[in-house]
Design a protein around this motif. Structure first.
Motif, PDB file in Angstrom:
ATOM      1  N   LEU A 174      -6.305   3.212  -5.399  1.00  0.00           N
ATOM      2  CA  LEU A 174      -6.427   2.297  -4.264  1.00  0.00           C
ATOM      3  C   LEU A 174      -7.713   1.500  -4.415  1.00  0.00           C
ATOM      4  O   LEU A 174      -8.802   2.066  -4.481  1.00  0.00           O
ATOM      5  CB  LEU A 174      -6.459   3.105  -2.959  1.00  0.00           C
ATOM      6  CG  LEU A 174      -6.437   2.318  -1.643  1.00  0.00           C
ATOM      7  CD1 LEU A 174      -5.141   1.530  -1.514  1.00  0.00           C
ATOM      8  CD2 LEU A 174      -6.601   3.266  -0.460  1.00  0.00           C
ATOM      9  N   HIS A 201      -1.239   4.594  -7.480  1.00  0.00           N
ATOM     10  CA  HIS A 201       0.000   3.860  -7.233  1.00  0.00           C
ATOM     11  C   HIS A 201       1.149   4.515  -7.998  1.00  0.00           C
ATOM     12  O   HIS A 201       1.035   4.808  -9.195  1.00  0.00           O
ATOM     13  CB  HIS A 201      -0.180   2.401  -7.688  1.00  0.00           C
ATOM     14  CG  HIS A 201       0.890   1.480  -7.202  1.00  0.00           C
ATOM     15  ND1 HIS A 201       2.147   1.450  -7.748  1.00  0.00           N
ATOM     16  CD2 HIS A 201       0.882   0.538  -6.211  1.00  0.00           C
ATOM     17  CE1 HIS A 201       2.869   0.541  -7.133  1.00  0.00           C
ATOM     18  NE2 HIS A 201       2.132  -0.028  -6.191  1.00  0.00           N
ATOM     19  N   ALA A 211      -5.376   9.427  -0.471  1.00  0.00           N
ATOM     20  CA  ALA A 211      -4.606   8.381  -1.152  1.00  0.00           C
ATOM     21  C   ALA A 211      -4.314   8.815  -2.583  1.00  0.00           C
ATOM     22  O   ALA A 211      -5.070   9.575  -3.189  1.00  0.00           O
ATOM     23  CB  ALA A 211      -5.371   7.059  -1.132  1.00  0.00           C
ATOM     24  N   HIS A 245       0.810   4.183  -2.528  1.00  0.00           N
ATOM     25  CA  HIS A 245      -0.379   5.040  -2.582  1.00  0.00           C
ATOM     26  C   HIS A 245      -0.285   6.221  -1.613  1.00  0.00           C
ATOM     27  O   HIS A 245      -1.154   7.093  -1.633  1.00  0.00           O
ATOM     28  CB  HIS A 245      -1.636   4.228  -2.232  1.00  0.00           C
ATOM     29  CG  HIS A 245      -2.037   3.247  -3.286  1.00  0.00           C
ATOM     30  ND1 HIS A 245      -2.625   3.612  -4.474  1.00  0.00           N
ATOM     31  CD2 HIS A 245      -1.925   1.884  -3.321  1.00  0.00           C
ATOM     32  CE1 HIS A 245      -2.877   2.541  -5.204  1.00  0.00           C
ATOM     33  NE2 HIS A 245      -2.458   1.470  -4.526  1.00  0.00           N
ATOM     34  N   LEU A 263       0.806  -1.214   0.000  1.00  0.00           N
ATOM     35  CA  LEU A 263       0.000   0.000   0.000  1.00  0.00           C
ATOM     36  C   LEU A 263       0.842   1.267   0.000  1.00  0.00           C
ATOM     37  O   LEU A 263       0.356   2.348  -0.369  1.00  0.00           O
ATOM     38  CB  LEU A 263      -0.918   0.021   1.226  1.00  0.00           C
ATOM     39  CG  LEU A 263      -2.064  -0.988   1.251  1.00  0.00           C
ATOM     40  CD1 LEU A 263      -2.803  -0.896   2.585  1.00  0.00           C
ATOM     41  CD2 LEU A 263      -3.019  -0.743   0.100  1.00  0.00           C
TER      42      LEU A 263
END
Length: 398
Positions: A382, A375, A372, A209, A206
């Motif tokens: 996300l 990527h 967020a 992000h 994660l």
């Protein structure tokens, strides 16, 4: 009046009053030295690279080395320590790192013992049954008996959850070590990461992000503007602060400044080693605005945040906007930690409540849509199923 009496100013005997003042000064010195040495500590564990199998290569490449990377130095600071404990396959490596992290700054043991002794002396001179009784009387939970009863009730409710979590960790450990009898403290993060991954939560995956350079300004605006209705300006280009990593934001309401927030979020040697908000100046009668600093040790060497660090960021910003949203005058009614040299602050056992609420917004799809980022390598957003998994398992292994 109660604040001054708690400091001993209501004691009629001048000798006893001076004794309380002297003991209080000693407590201050001992606590300051305690914190100073923790912050100054640069302890590390030297490990061969092969001992760190499972730890992301990008992290290993960022670690200092004196022999071209054959041996690396693992810092005891959270941005390094946490991913090592989460990912190192070798249990002996995890144990070595964990034990080292718990043996830092040995002289602080003596300081802690002395502070306990001196606090008892202060409480006795103030006519209190104990230091706990003295400190708690200004809290929502106002007596040691009330506090213990609350903790006992919480422990009874949490015990089944704790037992289930420990059973799940032991079952996961037995997949690798069938004869395992218990889960050690240095096993928690490692097997916990595996359980979370099975539930669709992979914090390492994660991180792309959550680049701190974009997440931090997005988060302060999402809370400050969208939730509390302020106008947030910054980072201010002309701010003169104590380190090049710091940024300053202005918070306004109705076209007037209600506060300034300095953000110092990256880890470095000699810096306070945890996360907290430090009030620098209270809101004053006559219009001078509140000023505070958010101190943190967030992000890896590439400036990427783990999801839990994003949650921590929202928690600390919750303190900030708790401080600014009230704007009470005089400042004795305002938000403050007890460390600051002016009286004030809500009850200490209430202080965390607003921040515990704001940190929950990290699980809201609407909030993650604001903070967020796509990527950094694939450009993919996300995934919604990941957001749902994060929310559904927010208390997993907590």
């Amino acid at each position: 009046l109660a604040f001054f009496e708690a400091k001993g100013l209501g004691i009629e005997d001048p000798v006893v009053r001076e004794e309380v003042a002297a003991l209080s000064r000693e407590i201050g010195r001992q606590c300051a030295n305690f914190e100073r040495d923790i912050n100054a500590d640069t302890a590390d564990v030297k490990l061969k690279r092969y001992e760190l199998q499972g730890v992301p290569e990008s992290l290993l490449d960022s670690l200092p080395s004196d022999d071209g990377g054959v041996t690396v130095k693992v810092s005891m600071k959270a941005p390094i320590l946490t991913p090592v404990l989460q990912n190192a396959i070798d249990g002996k490596t995890r144990r070595k790192v964990y034990v080292a992290s718990k043996k830092r700054v040995v002289p602080n043991c003596g300081r802690l013992n002395r502070v306990v002794q001196v606090r008892a002396g202060v409480a006795e001179r103030l006519g209190k049954a104990s230091h706990a009784a003295h400190q708690l009387e200004r809290n929502v939970c106002a007596t040691p008996e009330e506090c213990k009863a609350f903790l006992d009730r919480a422990a009874a409710r949490l015990k089944p959850i704790r037992d289930a979590d420990l059973a799940a960790l032991l079952a996961k450990k037995r997949e690798e070590k069938p004869n395992a009898k218990k889960v050690h403290p240095w096993d928690m993060a490692y097997y916990g990461r595996q359980i979370r991954k099975e539930k669709g939560i992979d914090e390492e995956a994660l991180k792309p992000h959550f680049p701190s350079s974009e997440v931090v300004p997005a988060a302060i605006r999402a809370l400050g503007e969208d939730l509390f209705g302020f106008v947030v300006k910054g980072p201010l280009e002309d701010a003169a602060l104590w380190h090049e990593d710091c940024e300053l934001y202005a918070v306004e309401a109705d076209g007037k400044p209600v506060g300034y927030v300095a953000l110092d979020l990256r880890s470095r040697d000699g810096k306070f080693g945890h996360q907290m908000v430090v009030p620098l100046r209270p809101a004053l009668p006559g219009g001078a605005p509140n000023v505070c600093a958010v101190l943190g040790n967030l992000g890896d060497s590439a400036g990427l945040l783990r999801f839990r660090e994003v949650e921590t960021l929202l928690h600390e910003l919750g303190h900030v906007f708790h401080a600014l949203a009230g704007s009470p005058k005089p400042s004795i009614l305002g938000w403050a930690w007890p460390m600051v040299p002016w009286p004030g602050g809500v009850e200490m056992d209430f202080l965390e409540v607003p921040s515990m609420l704001t940190q929950q917004f990290v699980y809201a799809p609407e909030m993650l849509a604001k903070i967020a980022r796509p990527h950094s390598e694939t450009g993919a957003p996300l995934p919604r199923e990941t957001i749902d998994a994060l929310a559904a398992n927010r208390h997993l292994l907590a």
